[in-house]
Design a protein around this motif. Sequence first.
Motif, PDB file in Angstrom:
ATOM      1  N   PRO A  43     -35.714 -12.835  53.931  1.00  0.00           N
ATOM      2  CA  PRO A  43     -35.338 -11.695  54.791  1.00  0.00           C
ATOM      3  C   PRO A  43     -34.084 -11.977  55.616  1.00  0.00           C
ATOM      4  CG  PRO A  43     -37.713 -12.090  54.876  1.00  0.00           C
ATOM      5  CD  PRO A  43     -37.118 -13.243  54.122  1.00  0.00           C
ATOM      6  N   GLU A  44     -33.901 -13.257  56.041  1.00  0.00           N
ATOM      7  CA  GLU A  44     -32.698 -13.564  56.825  1.00  0.00           C
ATOM      8  C   GLU A  44     -31.440 -13.389  55.987  1.00  0.00           C
ATOM      9  OE1 GLU A  44     -35.341 -15.423  56.502  1.00  0.00           O
ATOM     10  OE2 GLU A  44     -36.255 -15.387  58.502  1.00  0.00           O
ATOM     11  N   ALA A  45     -31.472 -13.854  54.734  1.00  0.00           N
ATOM     12  CA  ALA A  45     -30.305 -13.702  53.862  1.00  0.00           C
ATOM     13  C   ALA A  45     -30.027 -12.240  53.570  1.00  0.00           C
ATOM     14  CB  ALA A  45     -30.518 -14.481  52.561  1.00  0.00           C
ATOM     15  N   ARG A  46     -31.079 -11.460  53.312  1.00  0.00           N
ATOM     16  CA  ARG A  46     -30.885 -10.028  53.027  1.00  0.00           C
ATOM     17  C   ARG A  46     -30.287  -9.312  54.234  1.00  0.00           C
ATOM     18  NH1 ARG A  46     -32.811  -6.542  49.294  1.00  0.00           N
ATOM     19  NH2 ARG A  46     -34.031  -8.245  48.362  1.00  0.00           N
ATOM     20  N   THR A  47     -30.800  -9.636  55.447  1.00  0.00           N
ATOM     21  CA  THR A  47     -30.268  -9.003  56.647  1.00  0.00           C
ATOM     22  C   THR A  47     -28.803  -9.359  56.864  1.00  0.00           C
ATOM     23  OG1 THR A  47     -32.473  -9.033  57.652  1.00  0.00           O
ATOM     24  CG2 THR A  47     -30.584  -8.777  59.134  1.00  0.00           C
ATOM     25  N   ALA A  48     -28.453 -10.644  56.661  1.00  0.00           N
ATOM     26  CA  ALA A  48     -27.062 -11.067  56.845  1.00  0.00           C
ATOM     27  C   ALA A  48     -26.139 -10.384  55.847  1.00  0.00           C
ATOM     28  CB  ALA A  48     -26.957 -12.589  56.714  1.00  0.00           C
ATOM     29  N   PHE A  49     -26.572 -10.264  54.589  1.00  0.00           N
ATOM     30  CA  PHE A  49     -25.709  -9.624  53.580  1.00  0.00           C
ATOM     31  C   PHE A  49     -25.489  -8.153  53.891  1.00  0.00           C
ATOM     32  CE2 PHE A  49     -25.371  -7.077  49.707  1.00  0.00           C
ATOM     33  CZ  PHE A  49     -24.168  -7.562  49.211  1.00  0.00           C
ATOM     34  N   HIS A  50     -26.576  -7.442  54.247  1.00  0.00           N
ATOM     35  CA  HIS A  50     -26.420  -6.006  54.508  1.00  0.00           C
ATOM     36  C   HIS A  50     -25.584  -5.760  55.768  1.00  0.00           C
ATOM     37  CE1 HIS A  50     -28.798  -4.301  51.311  1.00  0.00           C
ATOM     38  NE2 HIS A  50     -29.746  -5.200  51.512  1.00  0.00           N
ATOM     39  N   ARG A  51     -25.709  -6.631  56.774  1.00  0.00           N
ATOM     40  CA  ARG A  51     -24.854  -6.482  57.950  1.00  0.00           C
ATOM     41  C   ARG A  51     -23.391  -6.710  57.570  1.00  0.00           C
ATOM     42  NH1 ARG A  51     -27.104  -9.981  60.988  1.00  0.00           N
ATOM     43  NH2 ARG A  51     -25.620 -11.691  60.817  1.00  0.00           N
ATOM     44  N   TYR A  52     -23.158  -7.704  56.722  1.00  0.00           N
ATOM     45  CA  TYR A  52     -21.792  -8.000  56.249  1.00  0.00           C
ATOM     46  C   TYR A  52     -21.254  -6.840  55.405  1.00  0.00           C
ATOM     47  CZ  TYR A  52     -18.046 -10.857  54.153  1.00  0.00           C
ATOM     48  OH  TYR A  52     -16.840 -11.342  53.744  1.00  0.00           O
ATOM     49  N   LYS A  53     -22.104  -6.331  54.495  1.00  0.00           N
ATOM     50  CA  LYS A  53     -21.676  -5.218  53.631  1.00  0.00           C
ATOM     51  C   LYS A  53     -21.386  -3.974  54.460  1.00  0.00           C
ATOM     52  CE  LYS A  53     -24.672  -2.618  51.923  1.00  0.00           C
ATOM     53  NZ  LYS A  53     -25.845  -2.035  51.252  1.00  0.00           N
TER      54      LYS A  53
END
Length: 528
Positions: A43-53
């Motif tokens: 979940p941490e990686a998914r949250t970081a990617f979507h915030r970046y995207k």
Amino acid sequence: MSLLDDKFTILSEEPPQGFLRPYWVQTPEGIKGQLYWFEVHTPEARTAFHRYKNAIRRLEAQGFLPQGVLVSANPGRYYVFWPEQAKAALKARRLKPILEVLEPFGYQESDLEVTEVSGRPLVGKLRPQIGPSPRGSSRTDLSPNLPALPIEPPPAKVEMPRKPSPPSRIGETRSRPPKPVHRANWPGWLPGLLMLVIGSIALWQAADRYLNPPEYILPDLVGKTPRQALEAVRAYGLKVEFAEGSDVSLPKDQILEQTPDPGTRVKPGRRLELVINKPRFGSVPTLSGRSLEDARQALEAAGYRLAGITRIASGDTADTVLSSIPREGHALPPGQGVRLLVSSGARPPARETLLPDLTGLTEDEARYILTVAELQAQVVRVASGAPDGLVISQEPGPGVVLSRETVVRVLVAAQPVASLPKASPFAPPRLEPPRPPEPTPIPQPANPPAPSPTPAGLQERRVNVSYTLPENIPSAVVVITVQDEVLVNTVFEGPVQQPWSFSQEIVVRGNAVLRVVVNGEQVLETPL
């Protein structure tokens, strides 16, 4: 050399940072740049990617993104490619608009590299954050830290001064008034105290709700319609935004992706982005004039398959594509089949053409092929167990050389028209065409010549074919055929159940015979 996503050549690799893999890559066009690859397994990686995207999308919407930046959010391929740009040193006041765009996502000036194109500052590279957002974990508290509102104490009771008593007259005896009993006054100030307490509690609850708004857990909205998604989060007080995506394998107007992800805790005022499916179909490429192999490769490159080949006599070189079904430019979902009309290379005389095989095509496809071959179509619909609208036979057969503008009889399958029998123990009467008058006999010579062959032109006539299944047969497989002097036509074939009857008007040439087979046994044979 290793490839990323089958198109980026890895030139060098930097040390990984948690779930982030930085690479220096080169595109097939020779463009070098930085590629950030995300291993989205937590979940941490998914949250970081979507915030970046989402930060990159906001930069693109505001016009602060250069050409060539690629964002991939496909399952198993989460990455962002930044093409190499010339760095520029800009003053802080020129970076202020960019920093205002990135501020809601937690990015600062130290996280980006800027460039300048035509006097406009652009973001040449934005370095991802692998830790929690500076605003606080995966949740963003939109409520300011306001000081606690003081609760005023209840006002003290004020004693009003007593009015002095008038002096008594001489000789009068004036008695003192009795002392007030305080117990008799408590019902007067008790309601005020209660209202003050209730107001204080309400004020405290309002302040607590303002300083600590309620949290909600986002449901899974992927696969729902926009209306269903809005109904599911209507009470959350979120700011819902819609974006468009394309996936031809899924239904239209279905939610493909949501940001934040399902299960995230959100507060009122949080932004919720929903990607709605708007499939974008491709179109049939231009194939006429190409060779058969070249056309096959063009279809595969466009995402289509070769459904079949129909060869037509033409003056073009053999294996040259003349046209396609559907025609070029026609919108078609990926994976569908395209039929090609190909030159056979053997052109007959100028006023003749070679009749192709039409069996198994649809009525529209058969008409189109006959038009290309400069022939005329005469479509006759007959009841059959074949799919509706499918060509089951043709007259003449395939491979026959015909003159231009010749009429070709095309037999197309149609659903049989059956009607329930009336309440009568007798079968419905069958209408038969009147018999032609018998010709006047002509005296024959002693040695008559040999009979001449039947003329090619036979008289066409319409007859009614009808049959009712006997009542003692509850169910059966019925085959009804009509044989005239040209062909044997199956007008019906399939399983039936009581009550059932059949009636159909067909066209025959010359003499004709009706045959009915029930459960493999012929039960009727009569001339028409």
